[in-house]
Design an enzyme around this catalytic site. Structure first.
Site, PDB file in Angstrom:
ATOM      1  N   GLU A   1       0.787  -1.112  -0.014  1.00 28.17           N
ATOM      2  CA  GLU A   1      -0.051   0.541  -0.133  1.00 28.17           C
ATOM      3  C   GLU A   1       0.641   1.128   0.302  1.00 28.17           C
ATOM      4  O   GLU A   1       0.549   2.258  -0.670  1.00 28.17           O
ATOM      5  CB  GLU A   1      -0.698  -0.206   0.941  1.00 28.17           C
ATOM      6  CG  GLU A   1      -1.343   1.152   1.133  1.00 28.17           C
ATOM      7  CD  GLU A   1      -1.988   1.164   2.668  1.00 28.17           C
ATOM      8  OE1 GLU A   1      -2.514   2.473   3.148  1.00 28.17           O
ATOM      9  OE2 GLU A   1      -2.367   0.486   3.483  1.00 28.17           O
TER      10      GLU A   1
ATOM     11  N   ASP B   1      -7.268   1.056   0.201  1.00 34.26           N
ATOM     12  CA  ASP B   1      -6.060   0.247   0.515  1.00 34.26           C
ATOM     13  C   ASP B   1      -5.092  -0.559  -0.408  1.00 34.26           C
ATOM     14  O   ASP B   1      -4.190  -0.128  -0.760  1.00 34.26           O
ATOM     15  CB  ASP B   1      -5.894   0.001   2.156  1.00 34.26           C
ATOM     16  CG  ASP B   1      -5.620   1.599   3.020  1.00 34.26           C
ATOM     17  OD1 ASP B   1      -5.846   2.360   2.676  1.00 34.26           O
ATOM     18  OD2 ASP B   1      -6.057   0.821   3.837  1.00 34.26           O
TER      19      ASP B   1
ATOM     20  N   ASP C   1       0.762   3.702  -3.374  1.00 37.05           N
ATOM     21  CA  ASP C   1       0.264   5.334  -2.968  1.00 37.05           C
ATOM     22  C   ASP C   1       1.304   6.198  -3.658  1.00 37.05           C
ATOM     23  O   ASP C   1       1.038   7.287  -4.245  1.00 37.05           O
ATOM     24  CB  ASP C   1       0.429   5.535  -1.271  1.00 37.05           C
ATOM     25  CG  ASP C   1       0.123   6.828  -1.276  1.00 37.05           C
ATOM     26  OD1 ASP C   1      -1.208   7.443  -1.237  1.00 37.05           O
ATOM     27  OD2 ASP C   1       1.054   7.400  -0.804  1.00 37.05           O
TER      28      ASP C   1
ATOM     29  N   GLU D   1      -4.336   0.909  -3.568  1.00 33.13           N
ATOM     30  CA  GLU D   1      -2.932   0.773  -3.397  1.00 33.13           C
ATOM     31  C   GLU D   1      -2.317  -0.418  -3.446  1.00 33.13           C
ATOM     32  O   GLU D   1      -1.088  -0.306  -4.120  1.00 33.13           O
ATOM     33  CB  GLU D   1      -2.435   2.427  -2.565  1.00 33.13           C
ATOM     34  CG  GLU D   1      -3.224   3.535  -2.874  1.00 33.13           C
ATOM     35  CD  GLU D   1      -3.317   4.339  -1.255  1.00 33.13           C
ATOM     36  OE1 GLU D   1      -3.687   5.455  -1.402  1.00 33.13           O
ATOM     37  OE2 GLU D   1      -2.945   3.816  -0.143  1.00 33.13           O
TER      38      GLU D   1
END
Length: 227
Positions: free
Chosen positions: A33, A106, A37, A109
């Site tokens: 994640e 989440d 991101d 990502e």
């Protein structure tokens, strides 16, 4: 899931890890994640930079934030049908974790982080560009980027009306999974609206959005929930 994502993994263990929440046993998706991101923010920043050559830094930042915030990522996850594929621990399963915005966002990502590790930057960039194609082709105008509370404040100030009051009227659920109900009032107009969300800030924004909608359609009837 791979067909919907438009990418087939060479190492499917990465895909499995990306779909494993920290509440479930085995390697989870928290590190992926973090990586996803970072890649997502860069790719979207590059896309809006190219598509809005005259935009200043602040507008570019708001455009990017509009595309990569939790709500947008959760909506993207639902489009992919991602919730059905996320591995959750028993507690999260019982409380409907596969529907929760934070878990869905989440996981998106983490998926992108897994694609980056499996296929490299260009593969990940291609997946992001495909997933975001419609949104990138229909970027909001500058005025639409302002949040509802700001737009409501400007609307009222331009008409020499007092600013609205926001009040939390109810909090439901346990401490880790709360729902806030916020009332927005414009006393001079005897109008009120409600917003419901998983945080006070988002509930206020939704209440402001509803108030704006009423004002823009000329609704002067009292919407006070207590009346």
């Amino acid at each position: 899931m791979q067909q919907r994502l438009g990418y087939h993994f060479g190492d499917e263990a990465l895909l499995e890890q990306a779909l494993t929440h920290r509440s479930a046993p085995g390697p989870n998706n928290e590190r992926l994640e973090f990586l996803g991101d970072s890649v997502l923010n860069f790719v979207i920043a590059a896309e809006v930079f190219a598509r809005r050559p005259g935009a200043r830094e602040g507008e570019l930042s708001r455009l990017r934030a509009n595309l990569v915030n939790k709500a947008s990522l959760a909506r993207l996850a639902r489009t992919l049908g991602l919730g059905a594929h996320i591995r959750l621990g028993g507690g999260e399963l019982k409380t409907g974790g596969h529907r929760r915005d934070s878990i869905l966002a989440d996981a998106v990502e983490a998926l992108l982080g897994a694609v980056y590790l499996d296929g490299g930057f260009e593969a990940c960039r291609g997946v992001i560009a495909s997933l975001y194609q419609e949104w990138l082709e229909d970027l909001p105008e500058r005025g639409e980027l302002k949040d509802p509370k700001t737009r409501l404040q400007e609307y009222l100030q331009s008409r020499r009306l007092p600013l609205p009051d926001y009040e939390v009227v109810d909090i439901q659920g346990r401490s880790h999974d709360q729902t806030f109900v916020v009332c927005c009032r414009v006393d001079r107009l005897e109008l009120a609206s409600e917003g419901v969300a998983d945080s006070r800030r988002r509930a206020e924004q939704r209440a402001a959005q509803e108030m704006l909608a009423r004002l823009e359609r000329g609704d002067t009837q009292s919407g006070d929930p207590d009346r």
